[in-house]
Design an enzyme around this catalytic site. Structure first.
Site, PDB file in Angstrom:
ATOM      1  N   SER A   1       0.833  -1.207   0.000  1.00  0.00           N
ATOM      2  CA  SER A   1       0.000   0.000   0.000  1.00  0.00           C
ATOM      3  C   SER A   1       0.862   1.249   0.000  1.00  0.00           C
ATOM      4  CB  SER A   1      -0.898  -0.001   1.240  1.00  0.00           C
ATOM      5  OG  SER A   1      -1.514   1.258   1.433  1.00  0.00           O
TER       6      SER A   1
ATOM      7  N   TYR B   1      -2.668  -0.280   9.769  1.00  0.00           N
ATOM      8  CA  TYR B   1      -2.746  -0.928   8.450  1.00  0.00           C
ATOM      9  C   TYR B   1      -1.425  -0.761   7.701  1.00  0.00           C
ATOM     10  CZ  TYR B   1      -3.982  -1.447   3.518  1.00  0.00           C
ATOM     11  OH  TYR B   1      -4.005  -1.811   2.193  1.00  0.00           O
TER      12      TYR B   1
END
Length: 335
Positions: A127, A152
């Site tokens: 990501s 995350y």
């Protein structure tokens, strides 16, 4: 008959589109998902239902955080190439347990399964959030990523390091892909494009962080899929500029690489809202809010490495992408 490609998270947004493209190419696909309730499961079921009638698609409902179930999956199917997209998404901190279960334990189980199965190439989702507090733009794979500002992001950084260690220790070829703000048909309802569209269409207010003075490298899902499929068919190699004295998971002598996949053209959120308003023919009812914890003001991808190695970089304009998304939205919701 060729061996199937494993696509995990096949009922998810990007996983669904990857499986759909592979099937359109005549490939065999084993699609795995465990249908976690992070958002409306009905949307995941609807995606999966579009794949399951295809003769070359094998649906599997497996929780990859279960090591026995993961081993069984690899024993029942022979995979040479794996596209691992299953994960607990979202930079907004709510409950740490699903992140640890899906993104850490599940990823470890996947690495172990690929190692023992002799998989030729594991492509996995990282990501852009790993860049965290970085202020240098555009974000490059060769920049440091030691300061994630969401759990995350921390799990995705951990994935890159875990994959790199397996490449170093066991020679497991792997490639991590840092996605930048993906949107498009069948998208996630918790992300800005879908969330804003849904609220504006229903006449509800939208919360706009920092008065819309936020920039994102919005990347249309078809461009993401193209990058994934070009990369999964090639073997990861060490970057010729790798510095042995300063090893970097993005560029190392191990068969592991990391690439950005982004549009390399940040758009202001105010412009995004205007495009959605235009496509819907309705004005937004805006409420200004502070920038939430875990978010950053701007993201932008340096895609030099991607363009050099596979001859491709995302190029779909935000205007075209929003028009396509809103057409899908109207059809799906009967709006």
């Amino acid at each position: 008959m060729s061996t199937p490609i494993l696509v995990t998270g096949a009922a998810g947004f990007i996983g669904y589109h990857v499986a759909e493209r592979l099937l359109a190419q005549g490939r065999q696909v084993v699609g795995v998902d465990c249908f976690t309730p992070y958002y409306d499961i009905a949307l995941k079921e609807a995606r999966f239902a579009r794949l399951t009638p295809r003769n070359s698609f094998v649906p599997e409902r497996v929780d990859l955080s279960d090591p026995a179930a993961t081993r069984d999956l690899f024993q029942r199917h022979r995979f040479e190439r794996v596209i691992h997209l299953a994960a607990q998404p979202g930079v907004r901190f709510v409950d740490p347990v699903p992140y640890a279960s899906s993104n850490l334990v599940g990823f470890m189980n996947m690495l172990e399964a690929c190692r023992h199965a002799g998989v030729r190439h594991l492509v996995y989702a990282s990501s852009s959030s790993v860049y965290g507090a970085n202020r240098k733009l555009p974000f490059s794979e060769h920049d440091g990523t030691e300061h994630p500002i969401s759990l995350y992001a921390a799990t995705k950084k951990a994935n890159e390091m875990m994959a790199h260690s397996y490449a170093s220790l066991f020679g497991l070829p792997s490639t991590g892909l840092r996605f930048f703000t993906v949107y498009g048909p069948w998208g996630r309802p918790d992300m800005a494009v879908y969330k804003f569209t849904h609220a504006i269409a229903e006449g509800r207010e939208i919360q706009v962080a920092n008065a819309g003075r936020v920039w994102r490298d919005f990347t249309y899902v078809d461009d993401i899929v193209e990058g994934i499929l070009r990369l999964v068919e090639r073997d990861p190699v060490a970057d010729p500029g790798w510095n042995a004295e300063r090893p970097d998971p993005a560029t190392s002598a191990a068969p592991h690489r990391v690439y950005n996949i982004g549009n390399d053209s940040p758009e202001e959120v105010n412009d995004l809202i205007a495009l959605i308003e235009n496509a819907l023919g309705r004005k937004a009812n805006r409420v200004d809010v502070p920038l939430p914890p875990g978010d950053v003001l701007e993201t932008r991808a340096d895609v030099t490495d991607l363009r050099r190695d596979v001859g491709f970089s995302p190029s779909t304009s935000l205007r075209d992408g929003i028009d396509r998304f809103v057409r899908w939205y109207r059809g799906y919701h009967g709006a």
